[in-house]
Motif scaffolding. Structure first.
Motif, PDB file in Angstrom:
ATOM      1  N   HIS A   1      35.965  28.665  51.932  1.00 36.01           N
ATOM      2  CA  HIS A   1      37.351  28.519  51.453  1.00 36.01           C
ATOM      3  C   HIS A   1      37.806  27.090  51.721  1.00 36.01           C
ATOM      4  O   HIS A   1      38.342  26.769  52.777  1.00 36.01           O
ATOM      5  CB  HIS A   1      38.271  29.517  52.162  1.00 36.01           C
TER       6      HIS A   1
ATOM      7  N   ARG B   1      36.604  25.099  45.833  1.00 35.79           N
ATOM      8  CA  ARG B   1      37.500  25.749  44.870  1.00 35.79           C
ATOM      9  C   ARG B   1      38.563  24.766  44.390  1.00 35.79           C
ATOM     10  O   ARG B   1      39.075  23.962  45.166  1.00 35.79           O
ATOM     11  CB  ARG B   1      38.108  27.031  45.443  1.00 35.79           C
TER      12      ARG B   1
ATOM     13  N   LEU C   1      34.031  27.056  42.765  1.00 39.86           N
ATOM     14  CA  LEU C   1      34.849  28.240  42.536  1.00 39.86           C
ATOM     15  C   LEU C   1      35.970  27.824  41.588  1.00 39.86           C
ATOM     16  O   LEU C   1      36.906  27.128  41.983  1.00 39.86           O
ATOM     17  CB  LEU C   1      35.431  28.780  43.842  1.00 39.86           C
TER      18      LEU C   1
ATOM     19  N   THR D   1      39.229  28.069  39.680  1.00 41.29           N
ATOM     20  CA  THR D   1      40.456  28.758  40.096  1.00 41.29           C
ATOM     21  C   THR D   1      41.529  28.691  39.017  1.00 41.29           C
ATOM     22  O   THR D   1      41.734  27.653  38.389  1.00 41.29           O
ATOM     23  CB  THR D   1      40.981  28.118  41.396  1.00 41.29           C
TER      24      THR D   1
ATOM     25  N   ASP E   1      38.607  32.413  41.226  1.00 36.47           N
ATOM     26  CA  ASP E   1      39.666  32.665  42.203  1.00 36.47           C
ATOM     27  C   ASP E   1      41.010  32.515  41.500  1.00 36.47           C
ATOM     28  O   ASP E   1      41.104  31.884  40.443  1.00 36.47           O
ATOM     29  CB  ASP E   1      39.542  31.640  43.345  1.00 36.47           C
TER      30      ASP E   1
ATOM     31  N   ALA F   1      44.955  31.249  42.763  1.00 37.33           N
ATOM     32  CA  ALA F   1      45.619  30.618  43.898  1.00 37.33           C
ATOM     33  C   ALA F   1      47.030  30.232  43.501  1.00 37.33           C
ATOM     34  O   ALA F   1      47.452  30.398  42.355  1.00 37.33           O
ATOM     35  CB  ALA F   1      44.830  29.391  44.360  1.00 37.33           C
TER      36      ALA F   1
ATOM     37  N   VAL G   1      34.162  37.299  42.148  1.00 39.71           N
ATOM     38  CA  VAL G   1      35.582  36.982  42.284  1.00 39.71           C
ATOM     39  C   VAL G   1      35.996  37.030  43.747  1.00 39.71           C
ATOM     40  O   VAL G   1      35.631  37.946  44.483  1.00 39.71           O
ATOM     41  CB  VAL G   1      36.448  37.983  41.479  1.00 39.71           C
ATOM     42  N   THR G   2      36.754  36.019  44.159  1.00 37.83           N
ATOM     43  CA  THR G   2      37.520  36.059  45.395  1.00 37.83           C
ATOM     44  C   THR G   2      38.970  35.832  45.009  1.00 37.83           C
ATOM     45  O   THR G   2      39.247  35.170  44.013  1.00 37.83           O
ATOM     46  CB  THR G   2      37.056  34.994  46.403  1.00 37.83           C
ATOM     47  N   VAL G   3      39.900  36.406  45.759  1.00 38.87           N
ATOM     48  CA  VAL G   3      41.323  36.307  45.401  1.00 38.87           C
ATOM     49  C   VAL G   3      42.123  35.931  46.643  1.00 38.87           C
ATOM     50  O   VAL G   3      41.968  36.544  47.707  1.00 38.87           O
ATOM     51  CB  VAL G   3      41.849  37.643  44.828  1.00 38.87           C
ATOM     52  N   HIS G   4      42.982  34.913  46.507  1.00 39.92           N
ATOM     53  CA  HIS G   4      43.941  34.619  47.573  1.00 39.92           C
ATOM     54  C   HIS G   4      44.852  35.839  47.748  1.00 39.92           C
ATOM     55  O   HIS G   4      45.550  36.243  46.812  1.00 39.92           O
ATOM     56  CB  HIS G   4      44.799  33.425  47.199  1.00 39.92           C
TER      57      HIS G   4
ATOM     58  N   ALA H   1      38.059  41.998  43.793  1.00 43.16           N
ATOM     59  CA  ALA H   1      37.611  40.899  44.643  1.00 43.16           C
ATOM     60  C   ALA H   1      36.465  41.338  45.545  1.00 43.16           C
ATOM     61  O   ALA H   1      36.507  42.408  46.161  1.00 43.16           O
ATOM     62  CB  ALA H   1      38.771  40.391  45.491  1.00 43.16           C
TER      63      ALA H   1
ATOM     64  N   GLY I   1      40.633  35.905  49.994  1.00 40.70           N
ATOM     65  CA  GLY I   1      41.031  34.567  50.400  1.00 40.70           C
ATOM     66  C   GLY I   1      42.136  34.637  51.436  1.00 40.70           C
ATOM     67  O   GLY I   1      43.267  34.969  51.117  1.00 40.70           O
TER      68      GLY I   1
END
Length: 379
Positions: A24, A110, A153, A155, A182, A184, A209-212, A231, A235
């Motif tokens: 991150h 990212r 990543l 975003t 992502d 953000a 996928v990653t998500v804040h 996700a 995040g």
């Protein structure tokens, strides 16, 4: 290359020299102050300071407000000097150099291409410029005898309406540097459900996928990241601790009960991209206190959650991954085994093919074994 300061564990192990994984880490949050000063005149940017050290101090001071919204305002300055291909390429190159100097052997960078079009670049040209810089940085590291691997990543800004377009951009570049997606930006009021079409598209394309979530908003945001965003990582996710209740305590121990959401995240081993210093700056942990020892990092770790350690934005927090690990060690008494656990967690959570993740884990274990052997030999 810029060098990170050295930090040591109580047994003398140099944390900077240990192999690390950074999951991150925002490109527009990791510029060298000296580079900002050099690029600002051509970009028409007025700076609050023209000395690198003073500018670095300004970023940290501005970011320590206890508000994510105020914290995010500092990015107006950094993104302003990131509007040309040459500048993006240089900044990405230096970013990789700085990661390697800090002992990172795998990093995911990212950034939001939609915020870098004011100079006339297309989305694809912006991604290509960053990838060129990344590859130059990797070449620099290898020429100096080091090793690092980097993925982008891609975003989307959650308050905008371009998530599907950015998702398509990410998939389009999956064979040329992009490893994940992502969202953000301002979290509260902009849930993942706003971008359901993008997440549907990514799921159909089998793109990670990653998500804040769980930084500036609570449990509903985390649930939305998992349900609407599908996700694979969270995040930050620090406010998941709101779903953990202390049921009783005695002189030596506290006993807790996990809610349905936190139990799900634990049982599924969903990685948490925790960023200790940043979480303090933005007020993400204000429910528990305003010192690092109050951060629920240790609670989550002791309960068996898949915690990872991250910097979020090195410039805004005046930090490095080495420094974050040192601060946690000082606050919670972590030793080499604990630090190794955090790096293995991150390696296993990387958006890489399984075989590559296994190789990364082995590289982490070998590096930490060498460090442990050095301590034993010195005794």
């Amino acid at each position: 290359m810029s060098a990170a300061p050295e930090f040591q564990l109580s047994d003398g192990v140099n944390l900077q020299a240990l192999p690390k994984v950074s999951l991150h880490d925002h490109l527009d949050g990791g510029l060298r102050p000296a580079t900002i000063i050099e690029l600002a005149p051509a970009a028409g940017v007025e700076l609050p300071a023209d000395d690198p050290d003073e500018l670095a101090e300004w970023f940290v001071a501005q970011s320590t407000s206890g508000s994510l919204v105020e914290y995010l305002k500092t990015f107006d300055l950094t993104t302003a000097v990131m509007q040309t291909a040459d500048n993006l390429e240089r900044i990405a190159r230096e970013f990789v150099q700085d990661l390697a100097a800090d002992g990172v052997i795998y990093g995911e960078i990212r950034w939001a291409p939609e915020q870098h079009l004011a100079g006339g670049l297309t989305l694809d040209e912006a991604v290509e410029a960053v990838q060129s810089g990344i590859e130059q940085g990797i070449d620099d590291v290898e020429s100096a005898g080091g090793y690092i691997r980097i993925g982008q990543l891609i975003t989307a800004m959650r308050h905008a309406d371009r998530a599907l377009e950015i998702a398509e951009l990410a998939v389009r570049h999956r064979d040329s540097g992009a490893v994940g997606f992502d969202i953000a930006g301002a979290e509260a009021g902009f849930p993942p459900s706003r971008h359901r079409l993008a997440f549907d598209y990514l799921a159909a394309a089998h793109f990670p996928v990653t998500v804040h979530a769980g930084e500036a908003d609570g449990l509903d945001s985390i649930s939305g990241a998992l349900v609407d965003g599908r996700a694979l990582r969270l995040g930050h996710g620090v406010r998941l601790a709101e779903d953990i209740e202390t049921v009783r305590s005695d002189a030596e121990n506290s006993y807790v009960a996990l809610g349905e959401l936190s139990q799900w995240v634990k049982d599924r081993e969903i990685p948490l991209e925790l960023s200790p210093t940043s979480n303090l700056q933005t007020g993400a942990v204000q429910e528990w206190g305003d010192d690092l020892v109050d951060h629920p990092f240790d609670l989550l770790y002791q309960l068996g959650f898949r915690v990872t350690v991250n910097v979020d934005n090195r410039t805004m927090s005046g930090t490095s991954l080495t420094r974050e690990l040192a601060l946690l060690s000082d606050a919670f008494g972590y030793d080499l085994d604990d630090i190794e656990n955090f790096q293995v967690n991150a390696a296993r959570a990387a958006f890489l093919p399984l075989e590559d993740r296994e190789e990364l884990v082995e590289a982490i274990l070998d590096g930490f074994e060498d460090a442990a052997e050095g301590v034993r030999s010195a005794r």
